[in-house]
Structures are given as C-alpha cells and as structure tokens.
Scaffold this motif. Structure first.
Motif, PDB file in Angstrom:
ATOM      1  N   VAL A  60       0.870  -1.184   0.000  1.00  0.00           N
ATOM      2  CA  VAL A  60       0.000   0.000   0.000  1.00  0.00           C
ATOM      3  C   VAL A  60       0.900   1.225   0.000  1.00  0.00           C
ATOM      4  O   VAL A  60       2.049   1.169   0.449  1.00  0.00           O
ATOM      5  N   SER A  61       0.388   2.333  -0.499  1.00  0.00           N
ATOM      6  CA  SER A  61       1.192   3.553  -0.516  1.00  0.00           C
ATOM      7  C   SER A  61       0.897   4.393   0.716  1.00  0.00           C
ATOM      8  O   SER A  61      -0.160   4.277   1.340  1.00  0.00           O
ATOM      9  N   ALA A  62       1.840   5.258   1.047  1.00  0.00           N
ATOM     10  CA  ALA A  62       1.677   6.127   2.214  1.00  0.00           C
ATOM     11  C   ALA A  62       0.454   7.020   2.061  1.00  0.00           C
ATOM     12  O   ALA A  62      -0.276   7.266   3.030  1.00  0.00           O
ATOM     13  N   ALA A  63       0.217   7.505   0.854  1.00  0.00           N
ATOM     14  CA  ALA A  63      -0.939   8.384   0.626  1.00  0.00           C
ATOM     15  C   ALA A  63      -2.248   7.617   0.773  1.00  0.00           C
ATOM     16  O   ALA A  63      -3.221   8.128   1.334  1.00  0.00           O
ATOM     17  N   GLU A  64      -2.292   6.377   0.285  1.00  0.00           N
ATOM     18  CA  GLU A  64      -3.527   5.593   0.351  1.00  0.00           C
ATOM     19  C   GLU A  64      -4.006   5.379   1.778  1.00  0.00           C
ATOM     20  O   GLU A  64      -5.201   5.479   2.063  1.00  0.00           O
ATOM     21  N   VAL A  65      -3.077   5.094   2.686  1.00  0.00           N
ATOM     22  CA  VAL A  65      -3.477   4.778   4.062  1.00  0.00           C
ATOM     23  C   VAL A  65      -3.442   5.995   4.976  1.00  0.00           C
ATOM     24  O   VAL A  65      -4.075   6.001   6.034  1.00  0.00           O
ATOM     25  N   GLY A  66      -2.729   7.045   4.572  1.00  0.00           N
ATOM     26  CA  GLY A  66      -2.592   8.221   5.415  1.00  0.00           C
ATOM     27  C   GLY A  66      -3.457   9.385   4.995  1.00  0.00           C
ATOM     28  O   GLY A  66      -3.293  10.504   5.509  1.00  0.00           O
ATOM     29  N   THR A  67      -4.422   9.130   4.088  1.00  0.00           N
ATOM     30  CA  THR A  67      -5.283  10.205   3.594  1.00  0.00           C
ATOM     31  C   THR A  67      -6.749   9.814   3.726  1.00  0.00           C
ATOM     32  O   THR A  67      -7.548   9.987   2.800  1.00  0.00           O
ATOM     33  N   LEU A  68      -7.095   9.256   4.866  1.00  0.00           N
ATOM     34  CA  LEU A  68      -8.473   8.869   5.157  1.00  0.00           C
ATOM     35  C   LEU A  68      -8.955   9.517   6.470  1.00  0.00           C
ATOM     36  O   LEU A  68     -10.151   9.515   6.757  1.00  0.00           O
ATOM     37  N   GLN A  69      -8.003  10.062   7.222  1.00  0.00           N
ATOM     38  CA  GLN A  69      -8.271  10.414   8.617  1.00  0.00           C
ATOM     39  C   GLN A  69      -9.227  11.599   8.780  1.00  0.00           C
ATOM     40  O   GLN A  69     -10.099  11.583   9.660  1.00  0.00           O
ATOM     41  N   LEU A  70      -9.082  12.630   7.990  1.00  0.00           N
ATOM     42  CA  LEU A  70      -9.938  13.812   8.161  1.00  0.00           C
ATOM     43  C   LEU A  70     -11.404  13.453   7.999  1.00  0.00           C
ATOM     44  O   LEU A  70     -12.259  13.893   8.779  1.00  0.00           O
ATOM     45  N   GLU A  71     -11.714  12.651   6.982  1.00  0.00           N
ATOM     46  CA  GLU A  71     -13.102  12.315   6.695  1.00  0.00           C
ATOM     47  C   GLU A  71     -13.701  11.422   7.786  1.00  0.00           C
ATOM     48  O   GLU A  71     -14.803  11.677   8.288  1.00  0.00           O
ATOM     49  N   PHE A  72     -12.990  10.367   8.149  1.00  0.00           N
ATOM     50  CA  PHE A  72     -13.530   9.440   9.150  1.00  0.00           C
ATOM     51  C   PHE A  72     -13.620  10.089  10.526  1.00  0.00           C
ATOM     52  O   PHE A  72     -14.559   9.854  11.279  1.00  0.00           O
ATOM     53  N   LYS A  73     -12.650  10.916  10.867  1.00  0.00           N
ATOM     54  CA  LYS A  73     -12.696  11.582  12.170  1.00  0.00           C
ATOM     55  C   LYS A  73     -13.839  12.605  12.226  1.00  0.00           C
ATOM     56  O   LYS A  73     -14.505  12.738  13.252  1.00  0.00           O
ATOM     57  N   TYR A  74     -14.056  13.312  11.127  1.00  0.00           N
ATOM     58  CA  TYR A  74     -15.159  14.275  11.122  1.00  0.00           C
ATOM     59  C   TYR A  74     -16.499  13.556  11.214  1.00  0.00           C
ATOM     60  O   TYR A  74     -17.428  14.030  11.873  1.00  0.00           O
ATOM     61  N   LEU A  75     -16.602  12.396  10.572  1.00  0.00           N
ATOM     62  CA  LEU A  75     -17.843  11.629  10.651  1.00  0.00           C
ATOM     63  C   LEU A  75     -18.117  11.194  12.093  1.00  0.00           C
ATOM     64  O   LEU A  75     -19.269  11.235  12.548  1.00  0.00           O
ATOM     65  N   SER A  76     -17.084  10.784  12.817  1.00  0.00           N
ATOM     66  CA  SER A  76     -17.274  10.462  14.232  1.00  0.00           C
ATOM     67  C   SER A  76     -17.735  11.688  15.009  1.00  0.00           C
ATOM     68  O   SER A  76     -18.576  11.605  15.904  1.00  0.00           O
ATOM     69  N   HIS A  77     -17.189  12.829  14.654  1.00  0.00           N
ATOM     70  CA  HIS A  77     -17.545  14.067  15.350  1.00  0.00           C
ATOM     71  C   HIS A  77     -19.025  14.396  15.180  1.00  0.00           C
ATOM     72  O   HIS A  77     -19.698  14.764  16.151  1.00  0.00           O
ATOM     73  N   VAL A  78     -19.550  14.263  13.964  1.00  0.00           N
ATOM     74  CA  VAL A  78     -20.935  14.686  13.726  1.00  0.00           C
ATOM     75  C   VAL A  78     -21.949  13.600  14.069  1.00  0.00           C
ATOM     76  O   VAL A  78     -23.131  13.902  14.293  1.00  0.00           O
ATOM     77  N   THR A  79     -21.523  12.331  14.115  1.00  0.00           N
ATOM     78  CA  THR A  79     -22.457  11.258  14.461  1.00  0.00           C
ATOM     79  C   THR A  79     -22.359  10.869  15.931  1.00  0.00           C
ATOM     80  O   THR A  79     -23.291  10.251  16.468  1.00  0.00           O
ATOM     81  N   GLY A  80     -21.242  11.190  16.574  1.00  0.00           N
ATOM     82  CA  GLY A  80     -21.036  10.773  17.951  1.00  0.00           C
ATOM     83  C   GLY A  80     -20.607   9.323  18.074  1.00  0.00           C
ATOM     84  O   GLY A  80     -20.515   8.789  19.179  1.00  0.00           O
ATOM     85  N   ASP A  81     -20.319   8.665  16.944  1.00  0.00           N
ATOM     86  CA  ASP A  81     -19.907   7.260  16.951  1.00  0.00           C
ATOM     87  C   ASP A  81     -18.387   7.190  16.796  1.00  0.00           C
ATOM     88  O   ASP A  81     -17.853   7.555  15.743  1.00  0.00           O
ATOM     89  N   PRO A  82     -17.657   6.726  17.803  1.00  0.00           N
ATOM     90  CA  PRO A  82     -16.189   6.750  17.749  1.00  0.00           C
ATOM     91  C   PRO A  82     -15.558   5.678  16.860  1.00  0.00           C
ATOM     92  O   PRO A  82     -14.341   5.690  16.673  1.00  0.00           O
TER      93      PRO A  82
END
Length: 450
Positions: free
Chosen positions: A253-275
């Motif tokens: 896997v490439s560094a970009a593929e695995v290291g460029t998902l965090q903003l979206e998933f973390k924001y989704l936890s923020h707005v749904t309250g699901d960690p």
C-alpha cells in the motif's frame, strides 16, 4: 415612559409660554405640531447620544474589534518583502491586514465553472469522467458510478452560490446507491465521495440526506481496516463488504492511500457521535508513526501485512503527497490538542527543507525552487544509502500551499490574528522559512505552464 415624560415637559413649557404676556396664543393644532417636533428631536438626540456612547464603550473595551472592522472595509496594500531577515524573538502585537477581494477574477472563475459544469450535466450527468471533445462519458469501474464527479463538486456549487445547479446535483445524490457489486479505490472513494458528502453536509447547515449517505458509505468502507496490521486494503467491494489488494502491487500500500483517510472518518465520528470511524483511522496513524524512517520522511510503499516501509523512492508527489498534507490538517482539525501530528508534520518538513528543497537558475537566469526525490541504493554489504534525483512531478505543487498553511496555523505567535499575507514578525523562524519556501514553490509550479 420616556414619551410620557417628554409630553409632560412639553405641555408645561407651552403653558408657561402662552401665559407670559405674548400677543399671539398658539392654536390647538399648532401646539400638537410643536409637541411632535420637540418629541422627535428629543428622541433623535437620545439615540444619537446612546449610539456614540456605545461606540466609545467598544473602542475602550476592545479597540482591536474596531481596527478589524475598518481594515475589513478598507483593505490593505502595504508592500510585502520576502527577503527580510528571520525574526529571532517574539515580536510585539501588529495590526492584522487582509487582502482585497478580486471580484473580476472571482466572477471569471464562476463563469468558467458554469460553462464546464453545464456541459457535463448535458452530456454525462452522473458519470465519473467526461470527454469534452467527443461529448462522451465513462466510469472508473464496470459496475457503474457512485458519484465521483457529482458528489465531489457539491461544495463548489454551494460556495459559488449556484443554487439551481446545486439542487439538480442534490436530486441526483438522493437517488444514488452505494450497494454496488464492484471494486472501488478506498482512497479515491474516501476523499472524493465520503469527503464530498461531509463537506456538503457542513455547508448546507446539516442536511440529513448527506449524513445518511456518508454513514452508509463509511460503513461499507470500514471493512477495509480488517487486516493484520489495521492498514486498510486499497480496494473494496461495496456490496460484498470485502477488502482487496491492488492487482499491480499486491501486498503493498502507498503512504498516501493509508494516510489520507483520517480527516473524513474523524469528522464523521464528530458529527455522528460514533467513535468507531475515528478509532479505525487512528490505528492507521499509530502504525505510520511506529514505522517512521530515520529522516521522518515516508517511502512510497509499505508492506501491508507487516506495517513497515519497504526500500522504495521517497517522493513528495504521487503515492505520498497527501500523507504530509493530512499530518498538518489532523493537527489543525483536532484544534492542536493532539501534539503528535504537529510533531510528525514539523519533523517531516524539517527534513524536506534539509534534504529535498533545491534551488537552481533556469535558462533565463531566474532562481527556481523545486523538490527532489530520494532513491534507495543498497551496497554489497546490505547498507542502504539515498541518492538525490532532481525530479518534481506536478502533484508536488500541493506543497507550496501546504507549507504556507502550516506557517500561519502552526507557526504563528497568534494563529487567530495573522495578516494575509503574514508579516515576518507574526511567524516564528520555522514559519517564516516555510512561508518563503512555499511561495517560491508556487512560482516554480506556475512556470511549468509557460
């Protein structure tokens, strides 16, 4: 009560005047007219005095607010000199300046966007790709589109105020389904579709349609994290719920593929309250941190099963670029409370400045700043060394803006009060160096179009 007191005073005054020996006694209607005039004058004076006192109070209590308002309307055009020496100590407070809006350029951009978008709507609405010469369309997978183009552009439509176009795009999103039996890129689907839905959710004032679609898509993507190391598989079947390796680079896997998902998933936890979304991508960051190389830079490829970098090129372009971008933005996203991301970003940028930034003159004698790549070389004893290669691909052009963002958000003495462009006195030594380098990299990227 104010009006009643005013009328009482006016009545007493007229009574005194009329009985003071004057030759002409005012009629009833004249008395009423004079009463209204005096009352209006009295109220007007009251509001003017109250308003002036209010302004003076604001100036006394928070003078910076008045300065900000004035600068907002007036704008700023002071000379900006990038060659001034780096400040060594923390400076005194300075005035905050803002750039004037370029309305002509803004309107031209909106016009160009509308021209392109209307052509896409006419010939290829919903498709992943548009071919403007043939007026044809195509999709990235045989299973069909999941909105790579439409969802990705929702926030642009909202920001530009193109309400009619936005409503048509929203209607398309209402009918899209992610229960599709096909393999999709985990990375592309996250940054374009999941990210597009979440941006639209935020900009729309929390339209539940986008949150429902985003949650459904994220749940389907989450299966990719079910791996021995927690690193996500690069491809996912959204219907079957299975992760898959890339056919061209199996096991990597490439560094970009695995290291460029965090903003979206973390924001989704923020707005749904699901960690659960946050935990998945945070585990990835733990693996990346533990795998850091001695120079804090990321090789292009990682061993997916072992969670470590393999000997592969170090580049700021394809397959690595957004890893660095997301280090900075995770630090900003968490309101700088998770110092690890600031530390990882700073360590990486220090190495970029030390090893990869190069300056040479072009054929016209102009000084050009660019980045290089590092290629691994193994000697007979198995020792690895790195050879510098003067190559910068077009994707590296993100770095100029990223460095400048990092300068004002992570290296300013007062990040909430920074001029645009910043003054040298507003940034620490690292910030000023990053700002100047970023500006020069952007100039080089612009030159590639000459």
């Amino acid at each position: 009560m104010k009006d009643a007191r005013s009328r009482k005073k006016l009545k007493s005054k007229h009574t005194t005047d009329s009985g003071s020996g004057s030759d002409q006694v005012p009629s009833s209607s004249q008395k009423d007219d004079k009463s209204r005039e005096a009352l209006s004058l009295d109220l007007s004076t009251y509001f003017w005095v109250a308003g002036i006192l209010g302004v003076l109070a604001v100036v006394f209590i928070k003078p910076s607010l008045v300065v900000d308002v004035v600068e907002f309307w007036v704008g700023h055009s002071e000379h900006y000199d990038v060659e001034r020496p780096i400040a060594a100590t923390r400076p005194p407070e300075t005035r905050v300046h803002r750039l004037r809006a370029d309305l002509e350029k803004r309107d031209a951009i909106v016009g160009a966007f509308k021209h392109a978008w209307h052509a896409y709507e006419r010939d290829a609405m919903g498709s992943d790709e548009y071919h403007p010469i043939s007026h044809g369309a195509s999709n990235l997978t045989e299973a069909g589109s999941i909105g790579y183009m439409v969802v990705d552009v929702l926030d642009s439509l909202q920001i530009m105020g193109l309400d009619e176009e936005y409503q048509r795009a929203r209607t398309w999103v209402e009918n899209v389904s992610f229960d599709v039996d096909g393999e999709y890129s985990t990375f592309e689907t996250t940054i374009r579709v999941l990210g597009g839905l979440l941006s639209a959710y935020h900009l729309s004032g929390n339209d539940e349609l986008y949150l429902q679609k985003a949650s459904d898509l994220a749940d389907r993507l989450s299966v990719t994290f079910d791996s021995p190391t927690g690193l996500p598989y690069p491809y996912v079947n959204l219907h079957a719920g299975t992760g898959h390796h890339a056919k061209d680079y199996p096991g990597l896997v490439s560094a970009a593929e695995v290291g460029t998902l965090q903003l979206e998933f973390k924001y989704l936890s923020h707005v749904t309250g699901d960690p659960k979304y946050w935990r998945s991508v945070e585990k990835v960051m733990t693996v990346l941190k533990n795998a850091l190389l001695e120079h804090n830079l990321a090789s292009v490829f990682m061993n997916h099963l072992e969670g470590r970098y393999i000997h592969s090129p170090i580049s700021l372009g394809s397959r690595a670029d957004s890893y660095y971008e997301y280090l900075l933005k995770q630090y900003i996203q968490t309101n700088k409370t998770e110092e690890i991301y600031g530390t990882m970003y700073r360590g990486a940028m220090d190495s970029v400045q030390q090893f990869l930034i190069q300056v040479r003159e072009n054929k016209d004698g102009q000084s050009m700043t660019y980045t290089s790549e590092m290629m691994p070389e193994e000697d007979p004893s198995g020792q690895i060394s790195w050879r510098l290669t003067p190559k910068q691909d077009h994707l590296v052009c993100f770095l100029g803006g990223s460095l400048m963002l990092g300068a004002v958000k992570s290296a300013a003495f007062n990040p909430d009060r920074v001029s645009m462009p910043p003054e040298e006195s507003e940034l620490n030594d690292y910030g000023w160096k990053d700002w100047k380098t970023g500006k020069e990299l952007i100039k080089t990227c612009l030159k590639t179009h000459d």
